[in-house]
Scaffold this motif. Structure first.
Motif, PDB file in Angstrom:
ATOM      1  N   LEU A  28       7.409   4.323  -7.665  1.00 24.06           N
ATOM      2  CA  LEU A  28       7.114   3.427  -8.781  1.00 24.06           C
ATOM      3  C   LEU A  28       5.717   2.826  -8.652  1.00 24.06           C
ATOM      4  CD1 LEU A  28       9.662   0.903 -10.209  1.00 24.06           C
ATOM      5  CD2 LEU A  28       7.331   0.165  -9.770  1.00 24.06           C
ATOM      6  N   GLY A  29       5.208   2.745  -7.416  1.00 25.17           N
ATOM      7  CA  GLY A  29       3.875   2.197  -7.191  1.00 25.17           C
ATOM      8  C   GLY A  29       3.824   1.091  -6.162  1.00 25.17           C
ATOM      9  N   ILE A  30       4.962   0.798  -5.523  1.00 26.72           N
ATOM     10  CA  ILE A  30       5.004  -0.238  -4.493  1.00 26.72           C
ATOM     11  C   ILE A  30       4.777   0.415  -3.139  1.00 26.72           C
ATOM     12  CG2 ILE A  30       6.438  -2.002  -3.379  1.00 26.72           C
ATOM     13  CD1 ILE A  30       7.914  -2.310  -6.031  1.00 26.72           C
ATOM     14  N   PRO A  31       3.765  -0.036  -2.381  1.00 30.58           N
ATOM     15  CA  PRO A  31       3.450   0.609  -1.096  1.00 30.58           C
ATOM     16  C   PRO A  31       4.527   0.396  -0.032  1.00 30.58           C
ATOM     17  CG  PRO A  31       2.104  -1.352  -1.413  1.00 30.58           C
ATOM     18  CD  PRO A  31       2.823  -1.113  -2.710  1.00 30.58           C
ATOM     19  N   ILE A 125       2.077   7.031  -4.228  1.00 30.56           N
ATOM     20  CA  ILE A 125       2.144   5.702  -4.820  1.00 30.56           C
ATOM     21  C   ILE A 125       1.467   5.695  -6.188  1.00 30.56           C
ATOM     22  CG2 ILE A 125       1.476   3.284  -4.527  1.00 30.56           C
ATOM     23  CD1 ILE A 125       1.504   3.752  -1.521  1.00 30.56           C
ATOM     24  N   PHE A 126       0.376   6.461  -6.322  1.00 37.92           N
ATOM     25  CA  PHE A 126      -0.437   6.434  -7.530  1.00 37.92           C
ATOM     26  C   PHE A 126       0.065   7.348  -8.641  1.00 37.92           C
ATOM     27  CE2 PHE A 126      -3.810   4.581  -4.899  1.00 37.92           C
ATOM     28  CZ  PHE A 126      -4.361   3.677  -5.788  1.00 37.92           C
ATOM     29  N   ALA A 127       0.726   8.452  -8.279  1.00 37.50           N
ATOM     30  CA  ALA A 127       0.989   9.530  -9.231  1.00 37.50           C
ATOM     31  C   ALA A 127       1.598   9.051 -10.551  1.00 37.50           C
ATOM     32  CB  ALA A 127       1.880  10.588  -8.588  1.00 37.50           C
ATOM     33  N   GLY A 128       2.725   8.344 -10.471  1.00 34.21           N
ATOM     34  CA  GLY A 128       3.392   7.913 -11.688  1.00 34.21           C
ATOM     35  C   GLY A 128       2.571   6.944 -12.520  1.00 34.21           C
ATOM     36  N   PRO A 129       2.178   5.779 -11.951  1.00 33.12           N
ATOM     37  CA  PRO A 129       1.411   4.804 -12.734  1.00 33.12           C
ATOM     38  C   PRO A 129       0.090   5.365 -13.262  1.00 33.12           C
ATOM     39  CG  PRO A 129       2.282   3.795 -10.746  1.00 33.12           C
ATOM     40  CD  PRO A 129       2.539   5.257 -10.621  1.00 33.12           C
ATOM     41  N   LEU A 130      -0.641   6.136 -12.438  1.00 32.46           N
ATOM     42  CA  LEU A 130      -1.937   6.639 -12.872  1.00 32.46           C
ATOM     43  C   LEU A 130      -1.785   7.681 -13.977  1.00 32.46           C
ATOM     44  CD1 LEU A 130      -4.911   6.316 -12.422  1.00 32.46           C
ATOM     45  CD2 LEU A 130      -4.831   8.089 -10.669  1.00 32.46           C
TER      46      LEU A 130
END
Length: 216
Positions: A28-31, A125-130
């Motif tokens: 989702l983007g949370i490290p 971490i970046f794939a979805g949000p970016l």
């Protein structure tokens, strides 16, 4: 209590839920250390009969796919201001260098950055949000997301489980060493991504300097 005896008391459902939730939140983007958790759980499945590797792999895959999908929707709604906010809030994970590296990968690979990003700690971490921020067509994102999630989660579980079965006599005696190995693997992935992020940032700065010089 010996670590082996303690591991035998861990309910299988707790392991499945932990893996699915941690990987989902990371996607989702949370490290969070999703890969470390998955590797550790696969080692646990190899040494404990009550943990089913197929269920484990399925939970990891579902968490990865759902997490990335939610991240995509958040990125599409939030846009660039979301990345800027994340950079201020989590500079060690969403700083300019990291964003530059991720954007460079998306510019080069498009939807395949989502697929291959599943196998790279920072890009996971970046794939979805970016993808959402860059407004990648959802059908492209969905294909890459589903394939990447299943192959990464299922493949990692199968690989580590198979290795664990072969090494079971040693893992049963030294279970803690298996967990330490998983942690070291995760740290190594993080350091590699940090190096790539700095390289991407240097390329970005050089490009900006060239544009500025041309403008002058």
């Amino acid at each position: 209590m010996h670590i082996q005896e303690w591991l035998e008391t861990v309910p299988a459902v707790s392991v499945y839920l932990l893996v699915g939730v941690v990987i989902g939140l990371e996607s989702l983007g949370i490290p969070l250390p999703g890969e470390i958790v998955l590797v550790s759980a696969a080692i646990l499945a190899a040494t404990q009969d009550h943990i089913n590797p197929y269920v484990l792999g399925a939970c990891a895959s579902i968490g990865a796919i759902l997490g990335d999908s939610v991240g995509y929707l958040i990125g599409r709604k939030g846009g660039q201001p979301l990345l800027q906010w994340a950079g201020r809030r989590f500079p060690r994970h969403f700083g300019p260098d990291h964003v530059a590296m991720a954007e460079a990968q998306f510019d080069k690979w498009g939807m395949w950055a989502v697929f291959f990003g599943r196998f790279i700690a920072l890009l996971r971490i970046f794939a979805g949000p970016l993808a959402g921020v860059l407004r990648m067509p959802y059908w492209k994102f969905l294909i890459a997301n589903v394939l990447g999630g299943i192959i990464w989660a299922g493949g990692t579980t199968a690989l580590i489980y198979s290795v664990g079965i072969v090494a079971e006599p040693w893992l049963k005696r030294f279970s803690s060493w298996g967990l330490i190995a998983a942690v070291l693997f995760g740290i190594g992935s993080f350091l590699l991504m940090k190096h790539r992020a700095k390289k991407a940032a240097a390329a970005r700065e050089a490009k900006e300097a060239k544009v500025a010089a041309t403008a002058d």
